[in-house]
Design an enzyme around this catalytic site. Structure first.
Site, PDB file in Angstrom:
ATOM      1  N   CYS A   1     -37.548 -48.080  44.333  1.00 19.91           N
ATOM      2  CA  CYS A   1     -37.347 -49.111  45.339  1.00 19.91           C
ATOM      3  C   CYS A   1     -38.550 -50.036  45.488  1.00 19.91           C
ATOM      4  CB  CYS A   1     -37.134 -48.490  46.722  1.00 19.91           C
ATOM      5  SG  CYS A   1     -35.776 -47.355  46.794  1.00 19.91           S
TER       6      CYS A   1
ATOM      7  N   GLY B   1     -36.509 -52.034  41.103  1.00 16.82           N
ATOM      8  CA  GLY B   1     -35.135 -51.597  41.343  1.00 16.82           C
ATOM      9  C   GLY B   1     -34.180 -52.704  40.973  1.00 16.82           C
TER      10      GLY B   1
ATOM     11  N   ASN C   1     -39.138 -47.322  50.774  1.00 16.37           N
ATOM     12  CA  ASN C   1     -39.526 -46.993  49.406  1.00 16.37           C
ATOM     13  C   ASN C   1     -40.173 -45.617  49.441  1.00 16.37           C
ATOM     14  OD1 ASN C   1     -42.199 -48.102  47.165  1.00 16.37           O
ATOM     15  ND2 ASN C   1     -40.355 -46.968  46.693  1.00 16.37           N
ATOM     16  N   GLY C   2     -39.601 -44.683  48.678  1.00 15.66           N
ATOM     17  CA  GLY C   2     -40.153 -43.335  48.644  1.00 15.66           C
ATOM     18  C   GLY C   2     -39.035 -42.315  48.688  1.00 15.66           C
TER      19      GLY C   2
ATOM     20  N   TYR D   1     -47.631 -47.507  35.108  1.00 20.70           N
ATOM     21  CA  TYR D   1     -46.368 -48.099  34.673  1.00 20.70           C
ATOM     22  C   TYR D   1     -45.599 -48.871  35.739  1.00 20.70           C
ATOM     23  CZ  TYR D   1     -41.552 -48.311  32.950  1.00 20.70           C
ATOM     24  OH  TYR D   1     -40.309 -48.737  32.584  1.00 20.70           O
TER      25      TYR D   1
END
Ligand code: SF4
Length: 482
Positions: free
Chosen positions: A19, A45, A119-120, A260
Site C-alpha cells: 500500500c 500498489g 499502509n502496513g 526495493y
C-alpha cells in the site's frame, strides 16, 4: 492485509509492498492533489485505489479496482469536493475481497465521519476481530484496517483522539495511517516506524505521504518524517499538534524500503534511496567480486546497485537486458495466468552485447528464484559465456508480516536451500548476496547492532520486532536471531 488470507502467495517473483497512502488538508481541489500524489505512489500498489474528501459538512468517496489513471478521470475527481482529502493505493491478491476492502475505509461514528487509509499490517487483527465480533461488532470488510475503526468506535474515552490512541494501544504490527474526521486530519506511524510516512507543505496546505516522491510531484516542500510512534493532528485552520503516546522505543524502519520498495528518487529517513542502492552495489563488489567482462542490471530495480558494483569493480556497466515498458500497464487481476510469460514479455537479452561475454548480473533480491532462473537462461541463450549472479540484499529466508506480500516460507528459495544449491537451481556459474552488515553499511550504519537492530530486517534475519499473535502458531519466528 486480507484477514481471510494470511498466507497468500505473491503473484510474481518479488516481494510486493501492499500500500501507499496520501493525505492533504487545506488545499483547494484537495482530491485532485491526492490523485496526483497517489499517481506517484502507484509502484506501492497497482490493483485498487480510493480517495475520500470532506467539504466541511459531508464526506465523499470514490474507490475502484485498477490504476489511479484508470479509476479517476476529472469527472470522478469533481465529485469529491472539499479542501481535505486522503487516498490509498493498494496491492492485494484478493480472492473475493473486491471493492469492500478498497481504502480509505469509512464509518459513521458517534463523533461523526471517520475515514482511514492504512499502509502496513496489524499482526493481531484476527485475534482482535474475534473479541470484537464476540462483543457484537459487525465487520463490513475482511481488511485488518477495519479492526481499528471498531476499536475506536467501542473505546470509552471521551475525545476522538483519546479513543484513537486507546485503539492503537491494542494493535500490534506495522501501520502508517492517515485518518480524516470532521475536525481535521490525523496521521500516525506505529511505535517502531516500520512503514514510512512523511509530511510536507503545499502553500498553506499540509500534506502526508508514504514517500517524499509524492511531495516532489505535487510541488510540496518536505517538512519532516512523521516520527515512529508519533500522531500528528492538523485542524482546518492549519494548526498542527504532535502527540507521542507510546514513549520512545528504538525505531525499526523496514530496511527493504531501501532495497526495493521505495522509488529511487525518494529520500527515506534522511537517506537517498538511489544513493543507498548504489552503495549496496559497492559493498557487493567488495564482498563478492567475480571475473567478468560486463556488469548488467536486471532492470529496473537492479540498476543503481549495478552502477555501484561497476564503479567499485572497474568492470564496465552495460544494459544487457532491455525491459519493455509496456508490460504490466494494463490491470491484471492477481491469480491470473500471467506469471509464466511475464519474464519473457518484460525482459529481453541484448544479444549483440552479451554474446561470448562473461557477465555479472545484478538483481535486488531472490524470492522464489523462478525469475532469476529464467533470466539466467535467457542470458545463456543469448550466448553469454559465464553468468555470475549478485544480489543486492541478503537471502530472503522469512516471510514479512508487516504489510508486504511475501510467499509463505516454504516457497522462499533461501528458506530451503544453501547458496550453492540456489546457484545450481538458477543455473548460475556463481551466486552471492550482500551480507547483512554490508547492507547496514550501505544505509550508513557501521554494522547491524544485533542486540538492538537499527532496522526491521526480519525477512533476512527472522528477528521480528513485534509480537505476531495471528501468525505465531503457523510459522514460529526465530526470535532474538543475531
Ligand atoms: S520483514 Fe522485511 S519487508 Fe517486512 S518490514 Fe521487515 S524488513 Fe521490511
Amino acid at each position: 492485509m486480507n484477514l481471510t488470507h494470511p498466507f497468500r502467495d505473491a503473484d510474481g517473483d518479488k516481494l510486493r509492498e501492499e500500500c501507499g497512502v496520501f493525505g492533504v488538508i487545506g488545499a483547494k481541489d484537495a482530491a485532485n492533489v491526492a490523485a496526483a500524489g497517489l499517481h506517484s505512489l502507484q509502484h506501492r500498489g497497482q490493483e485498487a485505489v480510493g480517495i475520500t474528501s470532506y467539504d466541511g459538512s459531508e464526506f465523499y468517496s470514490h474507490r475502484g479496482l485498477g490504476h489511479v489513471a484508470q479509476v479517476f478521470s476529472q469527472k470522478e475527481l469533481d465529485a469529491l469536493p472539499g479542501m481535505m482529502a486522503s487516498g490509498h493505493v493498494r496491492y492485494s491478491t484478493t480472492g473475493g475481497s473486491g471493492l469492500r476492502n478498497v481504502q480509505p475505509l469509512f464509518a459513521d461514528l458517534a463523533s461523526g465521519g471517520f475515514a482511514i487509509a492504512h499502509n502496513g499490517n496489524i499482526s493481531n487483527a484476527m485475534a482482535l476481530k474475534r473479541d470484537l465480533v464476540a462483543k457484537g461488532s459487525i465487520f463490513q470488510s475482511t481488511s485488518d484496517t477495519e479492526t481499528i475503526i471498531h476499536l475506536v468506535a467501542t473505546s470509552r474515552y471521551p475525545t476522538l483522539l483519546d479513543r484513537f490512541i486507546d485503539a492503537l494501544r491494542m494493535v500490534e504490527g506495522a501501520y502508517s495511517l492517515i485518518c480524516m474526521t470532521p475536525e481535521g486530519m490525523i496521521a500516525c506511524r506505529d511505535p517502531l516506524g516500520i512503514r514510512p510516512l512523511v509530511m510536507g507543505r503545499l502553500g498553506d496546505a499540509i500534506v502526508f505521504a508514504s514517500e517524499t516522491v509524492a511531495l516532489d510531484v505535487i510541488g510540496a516542500e518536505f517538512t519532516r518524517a512523521v516520527e515512529p510512534g508519533e500522531l500528528v493532528q492538523v485542524d482546518h485552520k492549519g494548526t498542527i499538534s504532535s502527540h507521542r503516546p507510546f514513549g520512545t522505543p528504538s525505531p525499526r524502519p523496514c530496511i527493504f524500503e531501501h532495497v526495493y520498495f521505495s522509488r529511487p528518487d525518494s529520500v527515506m529517513d534522511g537517506r537517498s534511496v538511489y544513493g543507498v542502492r548504489k552503495q549496496i552495489g559497492v559493498e557487493l563488489a567488495k564482498e563478492a567480486p567475480a571475473p567478468a567482462d560486463l556488469v548488467i542490471p536486471v532492470p529496473d530495480s537492479g540498476v543503481p546497485a549495478a552502477i555501484g558494483y561497476a564503479q567499485e569493480s572497474g568492470i564496465p556497466f552495460e544494459l544487457g537486458i532491455i525491459r519493455s515498458h509496456y508490460v504490466g500497464r494494463t490491470f491484471i487481476q492477481p491469480g491470473e495466468q500471467a506469471r509464466h510469460n511475464d519474464v519473457k514479455r518484460k525482459h529481453n537479452a541484448n544479444r549483440a552485447l552479451v554474446e561470448g561475454k562473461k557477465i555479472i548480473l545484478i538483481d535486488d533480491s531472490i524470492v522464489r528464484g523462478t525469475t532469476s532462473l529464467k533470466i539466467v537462461e535467457m542470458m545463456r541463450d543469448a550466448g553469454a559465456a559465464e553468468v555470475h549472479m549478485r544480489i543486492a540484499s541478503p537471502p530472503t529466508e522469512h516471510s514479512c508480516f508487516y504489510g508486504v506480500d511475501t510467499p509463505e516460507r516454504s516457497k522462499l528459495l533461501a528458506a530451503n536451500m544453501d547458496i550453492e544449491a540456489m546457484a545450481a537451481f538458477i543455473k548460475a556459474d556463481s551466486l552471492a548476496f550482500v551480507s547483512i552488515d554490508g547492507l547496514y553499511r550501505a544505509v550508513g550504519e557501521a554494522k547491524r547492532n544485533s542486540k538492538c537492530p537499527q532496522f526491521c530486517d526480519a525477512c533476512f534475519s527472522g528477528d521480528y520486532p513485534t509480537k505476531l499473535t495471528d501468525f505465531t502458531e503457523r510459522q514460529p519466528p526465530k526470535l532474538n536471531a543475531a
